[in-house]
Design a protein around this motif. Structure first.
Motif, mmCIF file in Angstrom:
data_model
loop_
_atom_site.group_PDB
_atom_site.id
_atom_site.type_symbol
_atom_site.label_atom_id
_atom_site.label_comp_id
_atom_site.label_asym_id
_atom_site.label_seq_id
_atom_site.Cartn_x
_atom_site.Cartn_y
_atom_site.Cartn_z
ATOM 1 N N UNK A 149 4.901 217.739 2.739
ATOM 2 C CA UNK A 149 4.444 216.499 2.098
ATOM 3 C C UNK A 149 3.017 216.132 2.539
ATOM 4 N N UNK A 150 2.209 217.143 2.782
ATOM 5 C CA UNK A 150 0.828 216.897 3.172
ATOM 6 C C UNK A 150 0.654 216.542 4.632
ATOM 7 N N UNK A 151 1.723 216.527 5.399
ATOM 8 C CA UNK A 151 1.647 216.190 6.821
ATOM 9 C C UNK A 151 1.421 217.465 7.628
ATOM 10 N N UNK A 152 0.555 217.388 8.609
ATOM 11 C CA UNK A 152 0.272 218.504 9.512
ATOM 12 C C UNK A 152 0.501 218.062 10.944
ATOM 13 N N UNK A 212 2.557 218.360 18.620
ATOM 14 C CA UNK A 212 2.302 216.903 18.584
ATOM 15 C C UNK A 212 2.318 216.471 17.119
ATOM 16 N N UNK A 213 3.301 215.616 16.758
ATOM 17 C CA UNK A 213 3.488 215.230 15.357
ATOM 18 C C UNK A 213 2.915 213.821 15.119
ATOM 19 N N UNK A 214 2.183 213.636 13.999
ATOM 20 C CA UNK A 214 1.634 212.306 13.671
ATOM 21 C C UNK A 214 2.672 211.451 12.915
ATOM 22 N N UNK A 215 2.239 210.223 12.553
ATOM 23 C CA UNK A 215 3.143 209.343 11.828
ATOM 24 C C UNK A 215 3.224 209.733 10.353
ATOM 25 N N UNK A 216 2.069 209.988 9.759
ATOM 26 C CA UNK A 216 2.061 210.310 8.329
ATOM 27 C C UNK A 216 0.840 211.169 8.019
ATOM 28 N N UNK A 217 0.612 211.407 6.727
ATOM 29 C CA UNK A 217 -0.493 212.264 6.320
ATOM 30 C C UNK A 217 -1.838 211.557 6.405
#
Length: 264
Positions: free
Chosen positions: A221-224, A185-190
Motif C-alpha cells: 500500500x505504498x508503505x516502506x 523499523x516500520x513507519x506509521x503510514x506512507x
C-alpha cells in the motif's frame, strides 16, 4: 634244258623285284617319330605312374633322414651351449665362495681388533694427581644437607616467573564477543518521512554500537520500512536497549523488529 631255263627265269624275276628287307627298322623309326610328336605311349605313361609312388616314398625317406640328422645336430648344439653355461656358473660360484671367505676372515679380524686396542688405551689413560689440600677445600664447600638460602632463592625465582607470566597474559588482547543485527523499523503510514526516520535512528549512539548500511523495503500500500544493519558488542549493547531507544521517536516509528541476528 627246259628246267634250267625255268630256274633262270625265276632268278631273273627275283632280281627284278624290289624287296624291302629293312622295313622293321623303318617302322620302328616311324613309331619313335610319332611318339616324340604326340607324347609317350600309354604303356610308358603307365610305367611312369607306377614309378611315381616309389620316387615319392624315396624322397620322403630322404627328407626324414635329413630332418632327423638336422634335429640331432640342433640337440648337440644345445647340449654344448648348456655345458658352456654350466661351466660359467661354476666359475661364478667359485668366485662368490672366495669373496665370502675373504669377508668372513675380515669380520673375524675386526672382531678381535677392538679388544686388543682397548688395552693400550686403558694403559695410556693419564692419571690425574689430586692434591690433598684441594680435597679438603671441596669437602668444606660441599653441603650435603642443603641450606635455607637455596630454598629462598628457588622460591624467589619461581615467584618472578609467575609474575612475568601474569604480566604477559594481561598484555594479550582479550577476545570481544560481537554480533551483527539486522533491524526492521516500520513507519506509521506512507506519508512518514523515511529520510528523517533514518536520521533519528542513527542518532542513537552508545559504547559498543556501530551502525552500518540501510535500505528501504516495500511493505504494501505504498508503505516502506527501513532495514538497517548494526554491529554491537554483546557485553555492552543488547537488542532490548536498541528497541527501547528507537521507539522513543514516536512521531516516525511504529515498531522495531529483529530481522536477523548473527554472531561474529
Amino acid at each position: 634244258m627246259p628246267k634250267q631255263s625255268t630256274k633262270m627265269s625265276g632268278l631273273q624275276c627275283l632280281a627284278a623285284e624290289n624287296i624291302w628287307f629293312d622295313k622293321h627298322r623303318y617302322d620302328e623309326a616311324e613309331k619313335c617319330f610319332y611318339e616324340g610328336a604326340n607324347g609317350p605311349s600309354t604303356q610308358q605313361q603307365q610305367v611312369k605312374t607306377a614309378l611315381q609312388p616309389a620316387k615319392g616314398r624315396q624322397q620322403k625317406r630322404q627328407h626324414r633322414n635329413s630332418s632327423s640328422h638336422g634335429g640331432d645336430q640342433e640337440l648337440v648344439t644345445r647340449m654344448k651351449s648348456m655345458e658352456l653355461e654350466n661351466q660359467a656358473l661354476h666359475k661364478v660360484v667359485e668366485s662368490m665362495r672366495a669373496a665370502l671367505q675373504k669377508l668372513e676372515s675380515r669380520v673375524a679380524v675386526l672382531e678381535k681388533t677392538p679388544a686388543a686396542a682397548a688395552v693400550p688405551s686403558a694403559k695410556a689413560a693419564p692419571v690425574k694427581q689430586v692434591n690433598g689440600d684441594d680435597d679438603a677445600d671441596d669437602d668444606d664447600d660441599m653441603d650435603l644437607f642443603g641450606s635455607d638460602d637455596d630454598d629462598d632463592e628457588a622460591e624467589r625465582l619461581k615467584q618472578e616467573r609467575i609474575d612475568a607470566y601474569a604480566a604477559k597474559k594481561a598484555k594479550k588482547p582479550t577476545l570481544i564477543a560481537k554480533s551483527s543485527i539486522l533491524l526492521d523499523v516500520k513507519p506509521w503510514d506512507d506519508e512518514t518521512d523515511m529520510a528523517k526516520l533514518e536520521e533519528c535512528v542513527r542518532t542513537v549512539q552508545m559504547d559498543g554500537l556501530l551502525w552500518g548500511a540501510s535500505k528501504l523495503v516495500p511493505v504494501g500500500y505504498g508503505i516502506k520500512k527501513l532495514q538497517i544493519n548494526c554491529v554491537v558488542e554483546d557485553d555492552k549493547v543488547g537488542t532490548d536497549i536498541l528497541e527501547e531507544e528507537i521507539t522513543k521517536f514516536e512521531d516516525f516509528v511504529q515498531s522495531v523488529d529483529v530481522a536477523a541476528f548473527n554472531k561474529i
